[in-house]
Design a protein around this motif. Structure first.
Motif, PDB file in Angstrom:
ATOM      1  N   GLN A 382       0.882  -1.290  -0.071  1.00  0.00           N
ATOM      2  CA  GLN A 382      -0.063  -0.130   0.108  1.00  0.00           C
ATOM      3  C   GLN A 382       0.808   1.372  -0.033  1.00  0.00           C
ATOM      4  OE1 GLN A 382      -0.114  -2.415   2.449  1.00  0.00           O
ATOM      5  NE2 GLN A 382      -2.287  -2.658   3.293  1.00  0.00           N
ATOM      6  N   THR A 383       2.144   1.177   0.390  1.00  0.00           N
ATOM      7  CA  THR A 383       2.886   2.326   0.356  1.00  0.00           C
ATOM      8  C   THR A 383       2.870   3.229  -0.954  1.00  0.00           C
ATOM      9  OG1 THR A 383       4.573   1.139   1.730  1.00  0.00           O
ATOM     10  CG2 THR A 383       5.322   3.217   0.906  1.00  0.00           C
ATOM     11  N   GLU A 384       2.818   4.601  -0.562  1.00  0.00           N
ATOM     12  CA  GLU A 384       2.871   5.705  -1.582  1.00  0.00           C
ATOM     13  C   GLU A 384       4.289   5.819  -2.203  1.00  0.00           C
ATOM     14  OE1 GLU A 384       3.823   8.822  -3.606  1.00  0.00           O
ATOM     15  OE2 GLU A 384       3.783   9.263  -1.499  1.00  0.00           O
ATOM     16  N   ASN A 385       4.635   5.348  -3.379  1.00  0.00           N
ATOM     17  CA  ASN A 385       5.963   5.318  -3.872  1.00  0.00           C
ATOM     18  C   ASN A 385       5.796   6.243  -5.169  1.00  0.00           C
ATOM     19  OD1 ASN A 385       7.567   4.218  -2.058  1.00  0.00           O
ATOM     20  ND2 ASN A 385       6.525   2.289  -2.334  1.00  0.00           N
ATOM     21  N   SER A 386       6.699   6.994  -5.631  1.00  0.00           N
ATOM     22  CA  SER A 386       6.938   7.314  -7.108  1.00  0.00           C
ATOM     23  C   SER A 386       8.086   6.641  -7.635  1.00  0.00           C
ATOM     24  CB  SER A 386       7.333   9.120  -6.971  1.00  0.00           C
ATOM     25  OG  SER A 386       8.597   9.178  -6.402  1.00  0.00           O
ATOM     26  N   TYR A 387       7.586   6.682  -9.086  1.00  0.00           N
ATOM     27  CA  TYR A 387       8.559   5.863  -9.931  1.00  0.00           C
ATOM     28  C   TYR A 387       9.046   6.707 -11.179  1.00  0.00           C
ATOM     29  CZ  TYR A 387       7.523   1.874  -7.084  1.00  0.00           C
ATOM     30  OH  TYR A 387       7.201   0.798  -6.176  1.00  0.00           O
ATOM     31  N   LYS A 388      10.098   6.727 -11.792  1.00  0.00           N
ATOM     32  CA  LYS A 388      10.576   7.248 -13.062  1.00  0.00           C
ATOM     33  C   LYS A 388      11.063   6.341 -13.873  1.00  0.00           C
ATOM     34  CE  LYS A 388      11.457  12.126 -11.148  1.00  0.00           C
ATOM     35  NZ  LYS A 388      10.697  11.937  -9.889  1.00  0.00           N
TER      36      LYS A 388
END
Length: 416
Positions: A382-388
């Motif tokens: 569930q963790t909010e992570n950003s991806y590039k």
């Protein structure tokens, strides 16, 4: 050594030197708050569009007002040295002094704040896309630190979707990234050999998944629907503290002291690996310099000794525990190593940081410097992570790797 043996040694060692991957060099203790980002991005990982600006800022705490110089080099997708000569990737020249600097004002800690923007009147343009390294030298020619950055061309569309793992064993702890690369009319010859993707979680290049090839093609589009190959540990939300006013306790700060410098003692944290996941907003490991009373944060935000503490637990008492975050480019070194206090059953560390808002977490590091982010924080889907995502392309017969596309995604709307 006989001449023949010497020649053989050079022939053997030269390819190793030429094709070795380069790693970033961390600055010495007197260089702090290295802030490296694009013209409008609040990030420590500059990924800029072709023609945009990249900004470097840092503080020198030795009070000498030294001169610093910069150089720029181009690299292949895997961070081995590129064969391009400088005139092929740069218009203008480097090895120039950083002329823009100011001295601190109304602070306990004296420092000089340096700022470099590229392109500038000397380094007028970076002519090709790809990987670059910025080198900072002192006036004696000694290398002080390096930072990586990337320049991309907007040639292909990059769709990024974050999904739960399909592996039932890790479905509760991992996130996987699916990609769709739309060619937009660009001819991608032999994409299984010439196209490579790099996926970066929370701007941390050290944990990036690299050299991902297309799984299959759909017309002229490239599809990446891997499971384990593009999966990351979900991690947990970062801890945070805010000390924009050093004279009073604020978010995450339990109490303060004033000695030679202000000292902020944070609330003691505990392991969350075996706790239920709880969402609270973070900035994915980043930091922001801020002094509530300052007109110019660059030179009026002061330095503070920040004291971290973590309750000991049996599953990590015999491991090296470090404070981890973008504040030092996710570096693992002696300054971030925590000391165990057996009487109090806590790990402690003190870091000299500039006023502001900081994200941080605690990680375990083994003897080979392998970082385990989930041992203390846990891993949750569930963790909010950003991806590039960066798409590299080297045409058959080409001499360097272009970055032809860039995409972003976030797990806030993760799906099965």
């Amino acid at each position: 050594m006989p001449l023949k043996s010497c020649i053989n040694f050079i022939i053997f060692i030269l390819p190793i030197f030429l094709f070795a991957q380069v790693e970033e060099i961390n600055p010495p203790d007197y260089i702090k708050t290295v802030n490296f980002g694009g013209d409008t991005e609040e990030t420590q990982l500059p990924i800029i569009s072709y023609g945009d600006y990249v900004n470097l800022e840092f503080d020198a705490l030795n009070g000498n007002e030294e001169d610093y110089y910069y150089k720029i080099k181009h690299f292949n997708f895997d961070w081995t040295p590129s064969v391009l000569v400088q005139s092929e990737y740069m218009e203008g020249f480097d090895n120039q002094r950083i002329r823009n600097y100011e001295n601190s004002f109304n602070t306990f800690q004296m420092f000089s704040h340096y700022r470099l923007t590229i392109p500038n009147k000397d380094t007028r343009r970076l002519k090709v896309s790809g990987n670059y390294m910025l080198y900072i030298y002192d006036n004696q020619g000694e290398l002080i630190f390096t930072r990586k950055f990337m320049v991309y061309e907007d040639k292909v569309g990059v769709g990024v979707a974050v999904k739960r793992s399909r592996d039932i064993k890790v479905i509760e702890s991992k996130q996987r990234v699916e990609l769709l690369v739309a060619s937009n009319g660009m001819q991608l010859n032999n994409p299984y050999q010439t196209v490579k993707a790099v996926i970066i979680q929370n701007n941390n290049l050290k944990s990036a998944i690299k050299n991902i090839k297309p799984q299959y093609t759909l017309g002229s589009d490239l599809v990446y629907k891997y499971d384990s190959e593009t999966s990351f540990g979900g991690g947990n939300e970062y801890f945070y503290f805010e000390n924009k006013d050093v004279r009073r306790a604020s978010n995450g700060v339990q109490y303060i002291e004033l000695n030679d410098l202000y000292e902020n003692f944070l609330f003691t944290n505990a392991s969350r690996a075996n706790q239920p996941y709880t969402y609270y907003p973070d900035i994915n490991g980043n930091f922001l310099v801020n002094n509530i009373d300052a007109a110019n944060n660059n030179v009026e935000a002061d330095y503070v000794w920040v004291h971290f503490s973590l309750v000991g637990a049996d599953h990590f008492k015999n491991k090296n525990i470090h404070v981890y975050g973008s504040f030092n480019n996710y570096a693992i070194d002696d300054s971030t190593l925590m000391t165990y206090n057996a009487e109090r059953n806590v790990f402690t560390a003190a870091l000299l940081l500039k006023q502001g808002f900081y994200n941080y977490k605690y990680v375990a590091v083994d003897s080979n410097n392998n970082v385990n982010e989930g041992l203390i924080s846990g891993n949750f889907w569930q963790t909010e992570n950003s991806y590039k995502v960066l798409i590299y392309y080297r045409e058959l017969g080409a001499r360097y790797d272009r970055i032809i596309g860039f995409g972003e995604g976030n797990s806030v709307n993760i799906t099965n």
